[in-house]
Design a protein around this motif. Structure first.
Motif, PDB file in Angstrom:
ATOM      1  N   GLY A   1      45.130 -85.009 -18.052  1.00  0.00           N
ATOM      2  CA  GLY A   1      44.518 -85.360 -16.610  1.00  0.00           C
ATOM      3  C   GLY A   1      43.310 -86.276 -16.546  1.00  0.00           C
ATOM      4  O   GLY A   1      42.735 -86.671 -15.765  1.00  0.00           O
TER       5      GLY A   1
ATOM      6  N   ARG B   1      41.195 -88.962 -14.027  1.00  0.00           N
ATOM      7  CA  ARG B   1      39.682 -88.376 -13.618  1.00  0.00           C
ATOM      8  C   ARG B   1      38.984 -89.974 -14.032  1.00  0.00           C
ATOM      9  O   ARG B   1      38.143 -90.639 -13.322  1.00  0.00           O
TER      10      ARG B   1
ATOM     11  N   TYR C   1      36.007 -87.153  -7.192  1.00  0.00           N
ATOM     12  CA  TYR C   1      37.189 -86.684  -7.081  1.00  0.00           C
ATOM     13  C   TYR C   1      37.453 -85.341  -8.139  1.00  0.00           C
ATOM     14  O   TYR C   1      37.135 -85.911  -9.436  1.00  0.00           O
TER      15      TYR C   1
ATOM     16  N   THR D   1      39.953 -83.287  -9.803  1.00  0.00           N
ATOM     17  CA  THR D   1      41.551 -83.041  -9.970  1.00  0.00           C
ATOM     18  C   THR D   1      42.000 -81.748  -9.833  1.00  0.00           C
ATOM     19  O   THR D   1      41.090 -80.752 -10.183  1.00  0.00           O
TER      20      THR D   1
ATOM     21  N   SER E   1      44.177 -80.681 -12.013  1.00  0.00           N
ATOM     22  CA  SER E   1      43.834 -80.131 -13.745  1.00  0.00           C
ATOM     23  C   SER E   1      42.677 -80.432 -13.717  1.00  0.00           C
ATOM     24  O   SER E   1      42.009 -81.185 -13.059  1.00  0.00           O
TER      25      SER E   1
ATOM     26  N   GLY F   1      40.740 -82.092 -16.007  1.00  0.00           N
ATOM     27  CA  GLY F   1      40.533 -83.363 -16.319  1.00  0.00           C
ATOM     28  C   GLY F   1      39.124 -83.461 -16.973  1.00  0.00           C
ATOM     29  O   GLY F   1      38.373 -84.378 -16.800  1.00  0.00           O
ATOM     30  N   ILE F   2      38.945 -82.677 -18.174  1.00  0.00           N
ATOM     31  CA  ILE F   2      37.792 -82.522 -18.698  1.00  0.00           C
ATOM     32  C   ILE F   2      38.314 -82.703 -20.361  1.00  0.00           C
ATOM     33  O   ILE F   2      39.543 -82.377 -20.639  1.00  0.00           O
ATOM     34  N   TYR F   3      37.279 -82.956 -21.440  1.00  0.00           N
ATOM     35  CA  TYR F   3      37.762 -83.309 -22.625  1.00  0.00           C
ATOM     36  C   TYR F   3      37.625 -81.881 -23.372  1.00  0.00           C
ATOM     37  O   TYR F   3      36.289 -81.254 -23.364  1.00  0.00           O
ATOM     38  N   PRO F   4      38.636 -81.202 -23.662  1.00  0.00           N
ATOM     39  CA  PRO F   4      38.384 -79.707 -24.453  1.00  0.00           C
ATOM     40  C   PRO F   4      37.689 -79.857 -25.617  1.00  0.00           C
ATOM     41  O   PRO F   4      37.053 -78.727 -25.806  1.00  0.00           O
ATOM     42  N   GLU F   5      37.734 -80.695 -26.374  1.00  0.00           N
ATOM     43  CA  GLU F   5      36.786 -80.880 -27.551  1.00  0.00           C
ATOM     44  C   GLU F   5      35.444 -81.027 -27.323  1.00  0.00           C
ATOM     45  O   GLU F   5      34.702 -80.911 -28.403  1.00  0.00           O
TER      46      GLU F   5
ATOM     47  N   PHE G   1      29.428 -87.804 -20.097  1.00  0.00           N
ATOM     48  CA  PHE G   1      30.505 -89.057 -20.160  1.00  0.00           C
ATOM     49  C   PHE G   1      30.728 -89.383 -18.651  1.00  0.00           C
ATOM     50  O   PHE G   1      30.654 -90.447 -18.590  1.00  0.00           O
ATOM     51  N   PHE G   2      30.801 -88.457 -17.896  1.00  0.00           N
ATOM     52  CA  PHE G   2      31.376 -88.839 -16.591  1.00  0.00           C
ATOM     53  C   PHE G   2      30.183 -89.506 -15.843  1.00  0.00           C
ATOM     54  O   PHE G   2      30.515 -90.308 -15.035  1.00  0.00           O
TER      55      PHE G   2
ATOM     56  N   LEU H   1      29.832 -93.002 -16.926  1.00  0.00           N
ATOM     57  CA  LEU H   1      30.721 -94.091 -16.192  1.00  0.00           C
ATOM     58  C   LEU H   1      30.231 -94.571 -14.955  1.00  0.00           C
ATOM     59  O   LEU H   1      30.543 -95.601 -14.319  1.00  0.00           O
ATOM     60  N   TYR H   2      29.582 -93.701 -14.270  1.00  0.00           N
ATOM     61  CA  TYR H   2      28.784 -94.287 -12.967  1.00  0.00           C
ATOM     62  C   TYR H   2      27.397 -94.828 -13.296  1.00  0.00           C
ATOM     63  O   TYR H   2      26.900 -95.063 -12.261  1.00  0.00           O
TER      64      TYR H   2
ATOM     65  N   SER I   1      34.548 -79.170 -14.133  1.00  0.00           N
ATOM     66  CA  SER I   1      35.059 -80.152 -13.379  1.00  0.00           C
ATOM     67  C   SER I   1      34.305 -80.572 -12.141  1.00  0.00           C
ATOM     68  O   SER I   1      34.193 -81.640 -11.736  1.00  0.00           O
TER      69      SER I   1
ATOM     70  N   CYS J   1      31.242 -82.551 -12.849  1.00  0.00           N
ATOM     71  CA  CYS J   1      31.688 -83.983 -13.249  1.00  0.00           C
ATOM     72  C   CYS J   1      31.856 -84.375 -11.990  1.00  0.00           C
ATOM     73  O   CYS J   1      31.533 -85.817 -11.992  1.00  0.00           O
ATOM     74  N   ALA J   2      32.435 -84.074 -10.842  1.00  0.00           N
ATOM     75  CA  ALA J   2      32.907 -84.847  -9.757  1.00  0.00           C
ATOM     76  C   ALA J   2      31.806 -84.896  -8.848  1.00  0.00           C
ATOM     77  O   ALA J   2      31.773 -85.913  -7.966  1.00  0.00           O
TER      78      ALA J   2
END
Lengths: 390, 247
Positions: free
Chosen positions: A208, A212, B84, B86, B88, B90-94, B103-104, B107-108, B145, B148-149
């Motif tokens: 997912g 995102r 947004y 989601t 799920s 939508g984050i990186y588990p590691e 990171f997110f 992107l902005y 999550s 991050c949104a």
């Protein structure tokens, strides 16, 4: 132990496989296909007759031995090439250009020495770039030489006849590893980088995070190039480590109960390690984007691994690692010429064994094709990342 | 301030999305005024997520139009004003909590430290900055999550089941923050299948089988259905017989 529970577990596995058609194909179809490909490549190899030039420097003998060897060689199915090869210099040039496979030099005074019961030596020159293919040429030529000498000195020479080996590139005592290591640097880098990116990008799609990611103002080229750079850094390390490990020789002395050992393969390189690195890196960048592209067609990590017999194994058989591309069956040759590994293998051999540099047309071609294939895979990968799905 | 005079923040015109024979979104016309919290209420599989994905521009409509802030979606540039979350995580588990958020935000183009710290404080994860997301509880991952949104301070926010697995005390704080966002002019569309969250929204959209069944405030919908339970009101509008008898 309950038979019913045992059967439940067994049946669960059977039901799972029945639903997963791709895994079924992997179990039943792919092994047959890969084995068939191996059989095809091995059985239908077009082993062209060895092209040999005989350089006769034994003027006193009046060409007696040379024509006897020539007859014996042609009788054994070898091709004797003249092509203006009159001395060792022209012979070496012909070998480097791949116009002949071997040159046999009869030194001056050889026949007289032989008949007088001495132990004269012949000189056999080969290219030295592919030990496996050359072994066949050498063996065939040696048989022809024995037969020719027997015809000159019936009952066998009294002395012992030596054959001095010499190679245009590398050294005649180069072992299989010395000539294979450059090629496997490319193959392993390709393999590991592909698996790494494929699984990583699959997790992006399934977990997912790609969804995102696409809900932000990020662009497709940014994603693909960002991935290429990120994984490119690791691919760079991978290639550097492979090259350094292959080339280095670090002797570790015995420490306490540990015996002395050597780290590294001590493989010689004739050309620039940097150029070899560039070739392997271009190959690895293609693998990054092939991984992104193929992750579209997988739903689980297992399915990424299932691409190995389809993507990685055939390349290993066709790319000229073991058998030159020219000896492949006609149908497979054009396929081999589409594979990135074919050009990487050729380029790495050119640089590390033949010692070519960027000025060589063959190296330029390899690099240009690898860069084109990498760019093509980048475009393919970008095509699979869609903001509007379905 | 009255939303009536402002152009709608979210608008759809005869919006449809079909997957083969299935009408995931079957002709939706809505116009949502800015500065309010809208609840998208319906059972699983009713088309909530597909509608949101059409509005974010992650899916292309089969026919009709989806507009956000007057821009027809999909529109990449507009996404810098859209948040947004989601369903799920939508984050990186590691990656750690901090690395995910950075990171997110990156992107902005807004990964400054103060902003990241503020976003973490909001979801009460400041003491977990270095923890890999893998080791977080389900509720904490939800909170990350959400952070991050919202980290880029979007004008329009789509939240798909934002409070699943979040403890009640924090849920109250979440809603208080949602309310503050609307005070700054933001518009929120919150998808949920939980009726007790619906009462916190300014307006509800009942959705089922890809169609909007009814729209209005929670009180209004209860009154129109002649019931004092929102669940029964939903069933009333869904046309399920005998459901709204308990008025």
């Amino acid at each position: 132990m309950s038979a019913r529970r045992l059967w439940s577990i067994t049946r669960r596995i059977i039901d799972g496989f029945r639903r997963d058609h791709r895994t079924l194909a992997l179990i039943f179809i792919v092994p047959v296909a890969v084995t068939a490909l191996l059989g095809w490549v091995l059985r239908d190899q077009q082993i062209a007759p060895t092209r040999v030039a005989i350089v006769d420097l034994d003027v006193a003998a009046g060409g007696r031995l040379a024509s006897a060897i020539s007859d014996a060689a042609m009788g054994a199915g070898l091709t004797v090439v003249d092509d203006g090869i009159v001395d060792q210099v022209t012979a070496r040039a012909a070998l480097a250009d791949d116009r002949i496979d071997a040159a046999l030099v009869v030194p001056s005074g050889f026949v007289a020495d032989l008949l007088a019961g001495g132990s004269p030596r012949l000189r056999l020159i080969t290219q030295g770039a592919n030990a496996i293919a050359e072994g066949g040429h050498v063996a065939g030529l040696q048989r022809a030489v024995s037969r020719a000498i027997l015809s000159l000195a019936p009952g066998g020479p009294r002395g012992e006849i030596g054959i001095e080996r010499e190679t245009v590139f590398g050294t005649p005592d180069a072992d299989v590893l010395d000539v294979m290591a450059p090629v496997f640097i490319g193959y392993f880098a390709y393999f590991f980088v592909f698996v790494l990116t494929g699984i990583s990008f699959l997790r992006e799609r399934v977990g997912g995070t790609l969804e995102r990611l696409l809900a932000t103002p990020v662009t497709k080229p940014e994603i693909v190039l960002g991935y290429s750079l990120g994984f490119g850094i690791f691919a760079t390390f991978e290639v550097v480590i492979l090259i350094v490990f292959s080339l280095m020789r670090l002797e570790v002395p015995a420490i306490g109960p540990l015996p002395a050992f050597v780290v590294g393969l001590d493989v010689p390189t004739a050309g620039s390690p940097l150029l070899a690195f560039l070739i392997a890196l271009l190959l690895a960048l293609g693998a990054v984007n092939l991984g992104i592209f193929l992750s579209t067609f997988a739903r689980t990590e297992l399915q990424i691994l299932q691409f190995i017999p389809i993507v990685i194994v055939p390349q290993g058989l066709l790319a000229g690692i073991f058998w030159p591309v020219e000896t492949l069956p006609d149908v497979l040759q054009p396929i081999a010429r589409l594979l990135p590994l074919t050009y990487a293998v050729d380029g790495l051999r050119d640089v590390m064994i033949r010692g070519y540099d960027l000025g060589a047309g063959s190296v330029q071609l390899d690099i240009a094709v690898l860069a084109t294939i990498a760019a093509f895979f980048v475009a393919l990968a970008a095509g699979t990342i869609r903001r509007e799905v379905a | 301030m009255s939303g009536q005079t402002l152009p709608p923040a979210i608008e759809t015109v005869a919006l449809r999305k079909t997957f083969g024979p299935i009408h995931a979104v079957g002709g939706v016309d809505i116009a949502l005024a800015p500065g309010r919290i809208y609840g998208l209420i319906g059972p699983n599989g009713s088309g909530k997520t597909t509608l949101i994905r059409l509005l974010v521009g992650l899916a292309r409509a089969t026919s009709g139009e989806a507009r956000v802030l007057g821009t027809r979606m999909p529109s990449r540039p507009l996404l810098s004003r859209v948040g947004y979350m989601t369903q799920s995580d939508g984050i990186y588990p590691e990656l750690s909590v901090w690395e995910n958020l950075r990171f997110f935000a990156g992107l902005y183009g807004r990964a400054d430290r103060a902003r990241l710290l503020a976003a973490l404080a909001l979801v009460e994860l400041d003491d977990r900055r270095g923890t890999p997301a893998l080791e977080l509880s389900g509720g904490m991952r939800r909170r990350l999550s959400l952070a991050c949104a919202l980290v880029h301070e979007p004008t329009v926010v789509f939240l798909d089941e934002p409070t699943v697995g979040i403890d009640p005390a924090l849920r109250v704080q979440f809603w208080a923050h949602f309310r503050r966002l609307t005070g700054g002019g933001a518009t929120l569309l919150v998808a949920s299948h939980v009726m007790d969250e619906a009462d916190r929204c300014d307006e509800l959209l009942f959705i089922r089988d890809g169609r909007v069944l009814a729209r209005g405030s929670a009180d209004e919908l209860r009154r129109r259905a002649g019931t004092d339970r929102l669940e029964d009101a939903f069933l009333h509008f869904a046309g399920v017989t005998g459901a709204a008898a308990a008025s």
